[in-house]
Structure formats: C-alpha cells, structure tokens
Design a protein around this motif. Sequence first.
Motif, PDB file in Angstrom:
ATOM      1  N   ARG A  38       0.819  -1.215   0.000  1.00  0.00           N
ATOM      2  CA  ARG A  38       0.000   0.000   0.000  1.00  0.00           C
ATOM      3  C   ARG A  38       0.855   1.268   0.000  1.00  0.00           C
ATOM      4  NH1 ARG A  38      -2.960   3.097   4.088  1.00  0.00           N
ATOM      5  NH2 ARG A  38      -1.786   2.014   5.694  1.00  0.00           N
ATOM      6  N   ARG A  39       2.022   1.216   0.597  1.00  0.00           N
ATOM      7  CA  ARG A  39       2.839   2.416   0.757  1.00  0.00           C
ATOM      8  C   ARG A  39       4.089   2.460  -0.111  1.00  0.00           C
ATOM      9  NH1 ARG A  39      -0.860   5.613   2.250  1.00  0.00           N
ATOM     10  NH2 ARG A  39      -1.470   5.590   4.423  1.00  0.00           N
ATOM     11  N   TYR A  97       0.994  10.659   4.184  1.00  0.00           N
ATOM     12  CA  TYR A  97       0.701  10.235   2.819  1.00  0.00           C
ATOM     13  C   TYR A  97      -0.640  10.781   2.344  1.00  0.00           C
ATOM     14  CZ  TYR A  97       4.457   6.802   3.313  1.00  0.00           C
ATOM     15  OH  TYR A  97       5.665   6.193   3.501  1.00  0.00           O
ATOM     16  N   ASP A  99      -3.939  10.189   0.491  1.00  0.00           N
ATOM     17  CA  ASP A  99      -4.769   9.051   0.110  1.00  0.00           C
ATOM     18  C   ASP A  99      -5.154   9.157  -1.366  1.00  0.00           C
ATOM     19  OD1 ASP A  99      -4.729   7.971   2.668  1.00  0.00           O
ATOM     20  OD2 ASP A  99      -6.554   9.013   3.293  1.00  0.00           O
ATOM     21  N   GLU A 102      -7.505  11.957  -2.932  1.00  0.00           N
ATOM     22  CA  GLU A 102      -7.706  12.984  -1.910  1.00  0.00           C
ATOM     23  C   GLU A 102      -6.993  14.268  -2.332  1.00  0.00           C
ATOM     24  OE1 GLU A 102      -7.511  13.402   2.927  1.00  0.00           O
ATOM     25  OE2 GLU A 102      -5.913  12.270   1.961  1.00  0.00           O
ATOM     26  N   THR A 107      -5.353  16.623   2.884  1.00  0.00           N
ATOM     27  CA  THR A 107      -4.428  15.738   3.600  1.00  0.00           C
ATOM     28  C   THR A 107      -3.591  16.557   4.564  1.00  0.00           C
ATOM     29  OG1 THR A 107      -4.235  14.286   1.664  1.00  0.00           O
ATOM     30  CG2 THR A 107      -2.536  14.094   3.352  1.00  0.00           C
TER      31      THR A 107
END
Length: 198
Positions: A38-39, A97, A99, A102, A107
Amino acid sequence: MEDARRVPVAFRSVANETNAPELATWTIHGERLIDDTRRLKLSIASVELPDGVTFEQYVLRMPKAAMTVVVNDDRVLMIWRHRFILDQWVWELPGGYVDPNEDPALTAAREVEEETGWRPLSIRPFGTFQPITGTADFENLLFLAEGAEDTGKPADINETARVEWVPLAEISDRIEQGLIPGAAAQVALFKLLAQRRS
C-alpha cells in the motif's frame, strides 16, 4: 519485461552537428517488480547508459506525501517524535501520505490536526520536491498555513510525543544540531526563512 523507454537525464552530450547539443538519455529495458504494498512499490530496472554500459538499479515508488509549515507570528508548529529507523528523537513538521483521490491540501490540514491538535486557519501550496531522485519517485508536497486554532483534542500519541511552537529564530540552530534531519522539514523551513529575510 516492459518495452524499452527513454528517460532524460540532467546532462547533455555533444551532437554530430557543431554547437547543437542533444539530450543524452538512459534507456530502460524493463522493470521487474519485487514488492508491491500500500505504501511502496520496489522494483529493479534494467538500465543502459548513453555510452552502452548496462546495469540494474533498485527503484522505489511511493505515494505523494503532504507536509505543512504552520506559522503563527514568528513561531512554527512542530512535533517531537522518535524515528525508529534512525533510532533518534527528531523535530518534524506534521504531514503524511496523500490518500488516493484525496486533495493534498485536505491531507495536509487533516495531518496537522491529527498530529498536533491544532487546526490550520488557512492553507496554501508552498512548493514540491523529490528527496532522492536517483533511487525513488516520492513527491513531497509542501503547504503553508498562517495561524491555527487549538481544537482541545490531544495529539495522536502514535505520531507525536510533544507539540511545540518553535521560534523561527531557533530553527537554523536546531537543524545545525541535527535535531531536524528530515528533508521535508529542512526544505520547507529554509524556504520560509529565506522568504522572511527577503
């Protein structure tokens, strides 16, 4: 392996024509994915230099991150936290991070509130940079907030050990002492200090 593609680099080679420079490029013959989370995405690229030398290079791709310099008069809002990779206590700007889908400004504002308990009164773009261009694609988006209100909520204990309004006059010394080692904080704070001096 993906199709070969050409990637421009920051130097020029001399073309056959007199005084007619051309961009020298690296040829990427493919990229092999090693890890995809995911990262981050970690891969190995097969690279050919303009002089024909070939090698493999690790490539790291990460989501965008948003960091905010929150300024109130001549003080900036910072967090004190432990970074286990460095095994060091450091001062940082709030951030995190972005999203998928977004708005990075949202953020930035959200991270300030979560990590400090303060809500920015205004927020605007303050620049972008890439911290390690030779190895990674990790765009950092900087924001500037003028003023903030205390929400009365505690800062996230997992992100912040202490929140402090640091006088701008102390920033250069803290960087010099190694207390603000992060690239995002240094870039944003040096830019702010330069603007204040001009």
